[in-house]
Design a protein around this motif. Structure first.
Motif, mmCIF file in Angstrom:
data_model
loop_
_atom_site.group_PDB
_atom_site.id
_atom_site.type_symbol
_atom_site.label_atom_id
_atom_site.label_comp_id
_atom_site.label_asym_id
_atom_site.label_seq_id
_atom_site.Cartn_x
_atom_site.Cartn_y
_atom_site.Cartn_z
ATOM 1 N N GLY A 11 69.543 45.902 46.670
ATOM 2 C CA GLY A 11 68.467 46.681 47.288
ATOM 3 C C GLY A 11 67.080 46.107 47.079
ATOM 4 O O GLY A 11 66.082 46.679 47.548
ATOM 5 N N GLY A 13 65.846 43.349 48.275
ATOM 6 C CA GLY A 13 65.305 42.679 49.469
ATOM 7 C C GLY A 13 65.816 41.261 49.657
ATOM 8 O O GLY A 13 65.207 40.465 50.374
ATOM 9 N N LYS A 14 66.967 40.946 49.044
ATOM 10 C CA LYS A 14 67.522 39.593 49.184
ATOM 11 C C LYS A 14 67.860 39.260 50.642
ATOM 12 O O LYS A 14 67.498 38.212 51.146
ATOM 13 N N SER A 15 68.589 40.181 51.300
ATOM 14 C CA SER A 15 69.049 39.879 52.662
ATOM 15 C C SER A 15 67.883 39.811 53.633
ATOM 16 O O SER A 15 67.856 38.943 54.510
ATOM 17 N N THR A 16 66.928 40.711 53.468
ATOM 18 C CA THR A 16 65.740 40.689 54.322
ATOM 19 C C THR A 16 65.009 39.360 54.141
ATOM 20 O O THR A 16 64.628 38.702 55.119
ATOM 21 N N LYS A 40 78.595 44.032 50.644
ATOM 22 C CA LYS A 40 77.928 44.912 51.635
ATOM 23 C C LYS A 40 77.931 44.266 53.034
ATOM 24 O O LYS A 40 77.705 44.928 54.032
ATOM 25 N N ASN A 183 59.244 40.282 45.630
ATOM 26 C CA ASN A 183 59.287 41.123 46.833
ATOM 27 C C ASN A 183 58.722 42.479 46.396
ATOM 28 O O ASN A 183 59.389 43.264 45.726
ATOM 29 N N PRO A 210 54.451 40.767 50.326
ATOM 30 C CA PRO A 210 53.952 42.146 50.261
ATOM 31 C C PRO A 210 54.949 43.129 50.856
ATOM 32 O O PRO A 210 55.782 42.749 51.689
ATOM 33 N N SER A 212 55.710 45.720 53.454
ATOM 34 C CA SER A 212 55.057 45.913 54.739
ATOM 35 C C SER A 212 55.928 46.752 55.675
ATOM 36 O O SER A 212 57.148 46.578 55.733
ATOM 37 N N GLN A 216 60.393 47.304 58.204
ATOM 38 C CA GLN A 216 61.249 48.415 58.664
ATOM 39 C C GLN A 216 61.238 48.548 60.186
ATOM 40 O O GLN A 216 62.264 48.826 60.792
ATOM 41 N N GLU A 219 63.432 45.999 61.500
ATOM 42 C CA GLU A 219 64.812 46.365 61.179
ATOM 43 C C GLU A 219 65.342 47.391 62.191
ATOM 44 O O GLU A 219 66.499 47.302 62.627
#
Ligand code: ADP
Ligand code: SF4
Ligand code: MG
Length: 272
Positions: A11, A13-16, A40, A183, A210, A212, A216, A219
């Motif tokens: 959770g 933010g690795k994949s993002t 996941k 992140n 940052p 931001s 989202q 996403e």
């Protein structure tokens, strides 16, 4: 060929970060392979415009690994990034790590483990033998720790640093620490905290991303920021991260903190 891995707490933010990094690297005309190594299996979803690509483990379970072709497991996403999801074991049985090994073996057999950069996106809450596999077996050669300033994500990053330090003594593993990526969770003094953590484990902060809203919004549109808002400040941050990683030749063997050191380190920053 550069083989990098993003490790961090679930959770964080690795994949993002990985998907935006791959998209930005592809924008530099590089051939990129991103492999999601988290059960996941959503690492490449934004690159694939929301599609859940079939996981290697599901395909192996359905067909056996003899009947799988490159096109079954490697899917082209935004910017031509080649996307793979290792997948996970059946809930309650099996080992996620073994699934990662099976995925890499299959990709090697299909001659698909190639490109200018391979980006591995790996869960780092438990740095068991399973999730350490990409580092242990010499695949992940440059590890980037993704963390925020929250103690639990620093704790996970420190554990991954312990695994790198241990594995760096093995001949087979070629893993080193490429740097720390913050992140942000918008905690006061977060950048300084993560910067100092990186310094204490014998590494450096290579990017501050940052928090931001555009992440989202993109996403919800099932896209990476690099695709959805290429002119945004956030996209520029991911593009700079891509250039930094591409140029990075300074890696290190980390010096992880002991638990009491980690706790007193966190206290120093809370008191500031
Ligand atoms: P992980 O792969 O580490 O489990 P994800 O990449 O799935 O984490 O991110 C978890 C959530 O955090 C996602 O909903 C994502 O949109 C959000 N997120 C990640 N990085 C940022 C950021 N820099 N700003 C805002 N939201 C973010
Ligand atoms: Fe899970 Fe790791 Fe144990 Fe495998 S080695 S079952 S991935 S905890
Ligand atoms: Mg993920």
């Amino acid at each position: 060929m550069k083989q990098i891995a993003l490790y961090g707490k679930g959770g964080i933010g690795k994949s993002t970060t990985a998907a935006n990094l791959s998209a930005a690297l592809a924008g530099e005309n590089l051939d990129i392979l991103q492999i999601g190594c988290d059960p996941k299996h959503d690492s490449t979803r934004m690159l694939m415009h929301g599609t859940w690509i079939p996981t290697v483990l599901d395909l192996i379970r359905e067909r056996g690994d003899e009947n799988i072709t490159v096109d079954d497991v490697v899917h082209r996403g935004f910017g031509g990034v080649r996307c793979v999801e290792a997948g996970g074991p059946e809930p309650g049985i099996g080992c996620a790590g073994r699934g990662i090994i099976a995925t890499f073996q299959l990709l090697e057999r299909l001659d698909a483990l190639k490109g200018d950069v391979i980006v591995y996106d790996v869960l780092g809450d438990v740095v068991c033998g399973g999730f350490a596999m990409p580092m242990r077996e010499g695949y992940a050669q440059e590890v980037y720790l993704v963390t925020s300033g929250e103690l639990m994500s620093i704790y996970a990053a420190n554990n991954i640093a312990k695994a790198i330090a241990r594995l760096s003594r093995r001949v087979r593993s070629r893993c080193t620490l490429g740097g720390v990526i913050c992140n942000a969770k918008n905690i006061e003094g977060e950048q300084e905290l993560v910067e100092e953590f990186a310094r204490r484990i014998n590494s450096r902060l290579i990017a501050y991303i940052p928090r931001s809203r555009v992440v989202q919004v993109a996403e919800l549109q099932k896209q990476t920021v690099v695709e959805y808002a290429p002119e945004s400040d956030q996209a520029a941050v991911y593009q700079e991260l891509a250039r930094t990683i591409q140029r990075n030749e300074t890696t290190s063997i980390p010096t992880p903190l002991e638990m009491d050191e980690l706790e007193s380190f966190a206290l120093e920053f809370v008191q500031v």
